[in-house]
Design an enzyme around this catalytic site. Structure first.
Site, PDB file in Angstrom:
ATOM      1  N   PRO A  53       0.795  -1.171   0.000  1.00  0.00           N
ATOM      2  CA  PRO A  53       0.000   0.000   0.000  1.00  0.00           C
ATOM      3  C   PRO A  53       0.846   1.247   0.000  1.00  0.00           C
ATOM      4  O   PRO A  53       1.530   1.552   0.962  1.00  0.00           O
ATOM      5  CB  PRO A  53      -0.824  -0.155   1.249  1.00  0.00           C
ATOM      6  CG  PRO A  53      -0.429  -1.433   1.923  1.00  0.00           C
ATOM      7  CD  PRO A  53       0.651  -1.999   1.145  1.00  0.00           C
ATOM      8  N   GLU A  54       0.846   1.941  -1.106  1.00  0.00           N
ATOM      9  CA  GLU A  54       1.396   3.310  -1.154  1.00  0.00           C
ATOM     10  C   GLU A  54       0.171   4.219  -1.315  1.00  0.00           C
ATOM     11  O   GLU A  54      -0.946   3.766  -1.052  1.00  0.00           O
ATOM     12  CB  GLU A  54       2.424   3.442  -2.288  1.00  0.00           C
ATOM     13  CG  GLU A  54       3.613   2.495  -2.071  1.00  0.00           C
ATOM     14  CD  GLU A  54       4.748   2.597  -3.075  1.00  0.00           C
ATOM     15  OE1 GLU A  54       4.891   3.645  -3.727  1.00  0.00           O
ATOM     16  OE2 GLU A  54       5.498   1.609  -3.206  1.00  0.00           O
ATOM     17  N   LYS A 113       0.047   7.959   3.138  1.00  0.00           N
ATOM     18  CA  LYS A 113      -0.002   6.561   3.564  1.00  0.00           C
ATOM     19  C   LYS A 113      -0.761   6.346   4.862  1.00  0.00           C
ATOM     20  O   LYS A 113      -0.652   5.289   5.468  1.00  0.00           O
ATOM     21  CB  LYS A 113       1.423   5.995   3.681  1.00  0.00           C
ATOM     22  CG  LYS A 113       1.913   5.353   2.378  1.00  0.00           C
ATOM     23  CD  LYS A 113       3.255   4.691   2.543  1.00  0.00           C
ATOM     24  CE  LYS A 113       4.330   5.428   1.818  1.00  0.00           C
ATOM     25  NZ  LYS A 113       5.650   4.770   1.852  1.00  0.00           N
ATOM     26  N   ASN A 156       8.296   2.687  -2.311  1.00  0.00           N
ATOM     27  CA  ASN A 156       9.387   2.156  -3.123  1.00  0.00           C
ATOM     28  C   ASN A 156       9.051   2.039  -4.610  1.00  0.00           C
ATOM     29  O   ASN A 156       9.919   2.240  -5.449  1.00  0.00           O
ATOM     30  CB  ASN A 156       9.837   0.805  -2.579  1.00  0.00           C
ATOM     31  CG  ASN A 156      11.288   0.540  -2.877  1.00  0.00           C
ATOM     32  OD1 ASN A 156      12.071   1.465  -3.130  1.00  0.00           O
ATOM     33  ND2 ASN A 156      11.671  -0.726  -2.868  1.00  0.00           N
TER      34      ASN A 156
END
Length: 284
Positions: A2-3, A53, A168
DNA sequence: CGTCCACGTCTAC
DNA sequence: TAGACCTGGACGG
């Protein structure tokens, strides 16, 4: 995880799942170290919002105006699922039971996700690049003199104080689309390519969002329709985990994917002889 | 069987 | 700036 995009999809899912439902109880998996809490209402509705986030669940009393906020993060694998009560996922750690026989569960295999009752947005996280774009840019510009902006841009993009929601895969996809050395000091990148960088911090999560969460393994947008598949042919990812891309393990032990044209051939050299640019190690 | 890897923080020397 | 926190999938012997 989850971003940013997945958090927003998660918020959509919760809002849609909880719509019209009255909840009456909360249960916690005793395996999980998270806080057990009481909901001080007989009956409540649930709605939610995400910002970067983070996500806040608002538990709202049906009888009066009281609201209990629950601040959450999703860790590496957290998400919500609505099931019939009694059919919850093995890794459901926080459950809200509805009067009509359903359970809205926070499911998180690795248990890196967290929740904290009575809290709203963290003060150590910045504005959301997607939903608070102007504030996001302004916060960075107001702090550009700080030492943290000496860091290479590929590392600073992971700093949630300034890039709340970037993770990432997004840092890789953002930097891949800027024709500039991805290890240059953040301040320099912002001065030379700030407009493009800021725009990508908004448009990449937006693109991942409409494509149902970047089409990441283990994350499926439950609302994706056949039309979405047709409309979004081709992978969201041009760089992250793609064959032919360069990669290295950064200072924080995360794998950074980048355009091989900037390939760092010798991490011990101050200047990379292939790209002719400063070695990222020179800034660490 | 074992080792490596994963969308992220946290906190303790 | 290491590790700690977790499970499970991929892949090697």
């Amino acid at each position: 995880m989850p971003e940013l995009a997945e958090l927003k999809l998660t918020a959509d899912y919760v809002n849609r799942s909880a719509k019209g439902k009255h909840f009456y109880a909360v249960q916690k998996n005793p395996e999980h170290k998270g806080q057990l809490f009481d909901v001080p209402f007989n009956e409540f509705i649930i709605h939610t919002r995400s910002r970067g986030k983070e996500l806040i669940l608002f538990l709202e009393s049906v009888d009066n105006q009281d609201t209990l906020p629950i601040r959450m993060t999703m860790g590496m694998a957290g998400h919500f699922r609505l099931t019939r009560t009694g059919e919850e996922n093995k890794h459901a750690h926080l459950k809200f039971l509805s009067r009509d026989g359903y359970t809205l569960s926070f499911v998180d295999v690795r248990r890196f996700g967290k929740w904290k009752p009575k809290e709203t947005w963290s003060s150590n996280r910045g504005p959301c690049p997607m939903t608070e774009f102007e504030e996001f840019k302004q916060t960075i510009m107001d702090n550009l003199d700080k030492k943290v902006f000496d860091k290479p841009i590929n590392e600073l993009l992971m700093d949630q104080k300034y890039f709340n929601g970037i993770g990432n895969y997004l840092r890789a996809e953002i930097l891949y689309r800027i024709d500039a050395y991805p290890f240059m000091p953040a301040r320099q990148m912002i001065k030379e390519h700030g407009d493009q960088l800021f725009d990508l911090c908004k448009t990449m999560p937006e693109l991942a969002y409409v494509r149902g969460g970047g089409e990441i393994k283990d994350w499926n947008n439950p609302f994706k329709t056949e039309n979405d598949y047709i409309r979004t042919t081709g992978s969201f990812f041009k760089c992250y985990a793609k064959k032919g891309m360069a990669q290295l393990i950064d200072k924080t032990k995360r794998r950074f994917w980048y355009d091989p044209k900037w390939k760092v051939l010798d991490m011990n050299q101050e200047w990379d002889y292939y790209s002719g640019m400063p070695n990222p190690k020179a800034y660490s």
